[in-house]
Design a protein around this motif. Structure first.
Motif, PDB file in Angstrom:
ATOM      1  N   PRO A   1     -73.720  -9.444 -50.410  1.00 45.29           N
ATOM      2  CA  PRO A   1     -72.775  -8.608 -50.992  1.00 45.29           C
ATOM      3  C   PRO A   1     -73.127  -6.953 -50.210  1.00 45.29           C
ATOM      4  N   LEU A   2     -71.685  -6.913 -50.212  1.00 45.20           N
ATOM      5  CA  LEU A   2     -71.528  -5.309 -49.640  1.00 45.20           C
ATOM      6  C   LEU A   2     -72.223  -4.244 -50.053  1.00 45.20           C
ATOM      7  N   PRO A   3     -73.490  -3.084 -49.797  1.00 45.39           N
ATOM      8  CA  PRO A   3     -74.230  -2.675 -50.690  1.00 45.39           C
ATOM      9  C   PRO A   3     -72.955  -1.565 -51.282  1.00 45.39           C
ATOM     10  N   GLN A   4     -73.048  -1.401 -52.519  1.00 47.36           N
ATOM     11  CA  GLN A   4     -71.990  -0.268 -53.540  1.00 47.36           C
ATOM     12  C   GLN A   4     -71.682   1.058 -52.818  1.00 47.36           C
ATOM     13  N   ASP A   5     -72.845   1.613 -52.193  1.00 48.93           N
ATOM     14  CA  ASP A   5     -72.803   2.374 -51.765  1.00 48.93           C
ATOM     15  C   ASP A   5     -72.697   2.646 -49.790  1.00 48.93           C
ATOM     16  N   ALA A   6     -72.217   1.553 -49.847  1.00 48.23           N
ATOM     17  CA  ALA A   6     -72.058   1.928 -48.768  1.00 48.23           C
ATOM     18  C   ALA A   6     -70.652   3.136 -48.024  1.00 48.23           C
ATOM     19  N   SER A   7     -71.004   3.319 -46.753  1.00 48.45           N
ATOM     20  CA  SER A   7     -69.793   4.183 -47.108  1.00 48.45           C
ATOM     21  C   SER A   7     -68.386   3.748 -46.146  1.00 48.45           C
ATOM     22  N   LEU A   8     -67.291   4.232 -46.600  1.00 46.75           N
ATOM     23  CA  LEU A   8     -66.152   3.890 -45.382  1.00 46.75           C
ATOM     24  C   LEU A   8     -66.405   4.037 -44.367  1.00 46.75           C
ATOM     25  N   TYR A   9     -66.702   5.005 -43.937  1.00 49.34           N
ATOM     26  CA  TYR A   9     -66.856   5.493 -42.459  1.00 49.34           C
ATOM     27  C   TYR A   9     -67.777   3.258 -41.650  1.00 49.34           C
ATOM     28  N   GLU A  10     -68.758   3.409 -42.805  1.00 49.60           N
ATOM     29  CA  GLU A  10     -70.220   2.190 -42.281  1.00 49.60           C
ATOM     30  C   GLU A  10     -69.240   0.757 -42.297  1.00 49.60           C
ATOM     31  N   ILE A  11     -68.441   0.717 -43.405  1.00 50.31           N
ATOM     32  CA  ILE A  11     -67.648  -0.688 -43.373  1.00 50.31           C
ATOM     33  C   ILE A  11     -66.404  -0.702 -42.373  1.00 50.31           C
ATOM     34  N   MET A  12     -65.623   0.583 -41.795  1.00 50.51           N
ATOM     35  CA  MET A  12     -64.885   0.266 -40.911  1.00 50.51           C
ATOM     36  C   MET A  12     -65.438   0.777 -39.465  1.00 50.51           C
ATOM     37  N   GLU A  13     -66.790   0.617 -39.244  1.00 47.45           N
ATOM     38  CA  GLU A  13     -67.160   0.648 -38.096  1.00 47.45           C
ATOM     39  C   GLU A  13     -67.203   2.307 -37.076  1.00 47.45           C
ATOM     40  N   ILE A  14     -66.757   3.264 -37.806  1.00 46.83           N
ATOM     41  CA  ILE A  14     -66.674   4.402 -37.176  1.00 46.83           C
ATOM     42  C   ILE A  14     -67.754   5.307 -37.406  1.00 46.83           C
ATOM     43  N   PRO A  15     -68.049   5.472 -36.549  1.00 41.07           N
ATOM     44  CA  PRO A  15     -69.473   6.970 -36.350  1.00 41.07           C
ATOM     45  C   PRO A  15     -69.221   8.097 -37.268  1.00 41.07           C
ATOM     46  N   GLU A  16     -69.915   8.478 -37.757  1.00 42.24           N
ATOM     47  CA  GLU A  16     -69.740   9.359 -39.235  1.00 42.24           C
ATOM     48  C   GLU A  16     -69.993  10.170 -39.062  1.00 42.24           C
ATOM     49  N   ASP A  17     -70.293  11.086 -36.946  1.00 34.87           N
ATOM     50  CA  ASP A  17     -70.253  11.922 -36.443  1.00 34.87           C
ATOM     51  C   ASP A  17     -68.901  12.689 -35.822  1.00 34.87           C
ATOM     52  N   VAL A  18     -67.852  11.414 -36.564  1.00 32.27           N
ATOM     53  CA  VAL A  18     -66.669  11.528 -36.554  1.00 32.27           C
ATOM     54  C   VAL A  18     -65.692  12.724 -37.418  1.00 32.27           C
TER      55      VAL A  18
ATOM     56  N   LYS B   1     -59.153  -1.158 -49.280  1.00 35.14           N
ATOM     57  CA  LYS B   1     -59.588   0.452 -49.178  1.00 35.14           C
ATOM     58  C   LYS B   1     -59.902   1.183 -48.171  1.00 35.14           C
ATOM     59  N   ALA B   2     -60.860   0.289 -47.643  1.00 34.65           N
ATOM     60  CA  ALA B   2     -61.613   1.677 -46.811  1.00 34.65           C
ATOM     61  C   ALA B   2     -60.622   2.272 -45.688  1.00 34.65           C
ATOM     62  N   TYR B   3     -59.632   1.336 -45.461  1.00 39.11           N
ATOM     63  CA  TYR B   3     -58.586   1.406 -43.836  1.00 39.11           C
ATOM     64  C   TYR B   3     -58.308   2.037 -44.531  1.00 39.11           C
ATOM     65  N   LYS B   4     -57.218   1.874 -45.334  1.00 37.12           N
ATOM     66  CA  LYS B   4     -55.595   2.625 -45.794  1.00 37.12           C
ATOM     67  C   LYS B   4     -56.604   4.100 -45.775  1.00 37.12           C
ATOM     68  N   THR B   5     -57.825   4.041 -46.942  1.00 39.84           N
ATOM     69  CA  THR B   5     -58.240   6.171 -47.087  1.00 39.84           C
ATOM     70  C   THR B   5     -58.194   6.624 -45.697  1.00 39.84           C
ATOM     71  N   LEU B   6     -59.137   5.526 -45.075  1.00 33.40           N
ATOM     72  CA  LEU B   6     -59.412   6.630 -43.390  1.00 33.40           C
ATOM     73  C   LEU B   6     -57.997   7.050 -43.006  1.00 33.40           C
ATOM     74  N   LEU B   7     -56.827   6.127 -42.659  1.00 30.16           N
ATOM     75  CA  LEU B   7     -55.889   5.978 -41.691  1.00 30.16           C
ATOM     76  C   LEU B   7     -55.352   7.205 -42.294  1.00 30.16           C
ATOM     77  N   ASN B   8     -54.561   7.659 -43.915  1.00 34.36           N
ATOM     78  CA  ASN B   8     -54.223   8.844 -43.800  1.00 34.36           C
ATOM     79  C   ASN B   8     -54.578  10.342 -43.892  1.00 34.36           C
ATOM     80  N   PRO B   9     -54.747  10.994 -43.313  1.00 35.57           N
ATOM     81  CA  PRO B   9     -54.840  12.246 -43.587  1.00 35.57           C
ATOM     82  C   PRO B   9     -55.408  12.572 -44.497  1.00 35.57           C
ATOM     83  N   TYR B  10     -54.771  12.445 -45.917  1.00 32.67           N
ATOM     84  CA  TYR B  10     -54.457  13.417 -46.971  1.00 32.67           C
ATOM     85  C   TYR B  10     -55.950  12.229 -48.025  1.00 32.67           C
ATOM     86  N   THR B  11     -55.820  10.979 -47.873  1.00 36.47           N
ATOM     87  CA  THR B  11     -56.396  10.042 -48.362  1.00 36.47           C
ATOM     88  C   THR B  11     -58.011  10.496 -47.402  1.00 36.47           C
TER      89      THR B  11
END
Length: 261
Positions: A88-105, A150-160
């Motif tokens: 299982p993927l940890p529930q507290d995994a951030s969307l950035y972790e899931i999508m392999e986007i550096p958090e400092d972005v 969900k992570a993809y759609k959230t990070l793709l839209n500037p508003y979400t």
């Protein structure tokens, strides 16, 4: 925040605000907005396979290996396509972790990188790939795939994306939150009415082009405020972006705008 250009139209209309029910009656202005300032699942039970964030092995610090078979993991997720071990993927995994986007972005996500990562991740964890590996593996892959979508759609839209960052800071945007600038409220209403009264695709295209310019300014402002840690300002600009994206959605739906609420 925005300046409007008065047209020669002299008729008066009643603009009923969709922001906090404010009623406004005034002459129609043009629809240009010019910025003044820059503004619990069945699971397999292999105890050795636990997702360790950012844990790497070998000389390549970005390479991760499967604790079960030792094969390199092609994504940041606990799913190995070599031995078909999945956890299982940890529930507290951030969307950035899931999508392999550096958090400092922070806010300025590289959309091309995001899309490439999404395609690569889904090739690995798509449920169909795991359907023959037992119900537990299939269910875990399906849940993981859903979270990736969900992570993809959230990070793709500037508003979400901005809304997600605000939530991480303890700030929520509620339905009752509205634009506080009365002039901007009026401008947004006039833009919406201009879309509804447009007589040609050319009119609609012009509205969308000018609205896109204003969206860009607001997105730039959000980026600046995120980097500066000014979260109240981020929230204010994110609310503006919400209404501007609503105008664009209405224009895109033209001539069925009146039914697109």
């Amino acid at each position: 925040m925005f300046r409007s250009t008065v047209t020669t139209a002299t008729r008066r209309v009643c603009l009923t605000s969709f922001v906090r029910g404010t009623a406004i009656t005034k002459p129609i202005r043009s629809y240009s907005l010019l910025p003044r300032t820059p503004s619990t699942l069945h699971r397999r039970t292999t105890p050795t396979f636990v997702w360790r964030r950012y844990e790497s092995s070998g000389a390549n610090p970005s390479a991760k290996s499967c604790p079960s078979c030792g094969a390199p993991l092609p994504t940041n997720l606990p799913a190995c396509p070599s031995c078909f071990e999945i956890q299982p993927l940890p529930q507290d995994a951030s969307l950035y972790e899931i999508m392999e986007i550096p958090e400092d972005v922070r806010f300025d996500v590289d959309e091309d990188l995001l899309k490439r990562n999404f395609r690569q991740i889904q090739r690995v964890i798509h449920p169909d790939k795991w359907s023959s590996k037992g119900p537990g593996a299939y269910e875990l892959a399906a849940e993981m795939s859903s979270r990736v979508n969900k992570a993809y759609k959230t990070l793709l839209n500037p508003y979400t994306r901005a809304e997600y960052l605000l939530q991480k800071e303890g700030l929520e945007i509620s339905e009752s939150d509205g634009v506080q600038d009365p002039e901007l409220i009026t401008e947004i209403l006039e833009l919406r009415m201009a879309v509804e009264e447009a007589e040609s695709q050319e009119d609609v295209d012009e509205i969308r082009a000018e609205n896109a310019d204003n969206i860009k300014v607001v997105i730039d402002n959000i980026s600046t405020y995120v980097e500066g840690g000014n979260w109240e300002a981020v929230k204010r600009e994110t609310i503006k972006l919400k209404y501007m994206q609503g105008i664009d959605a209405a224009a895109e739906a033209w001539p069925n705008t009146a039914n697109n609420h």
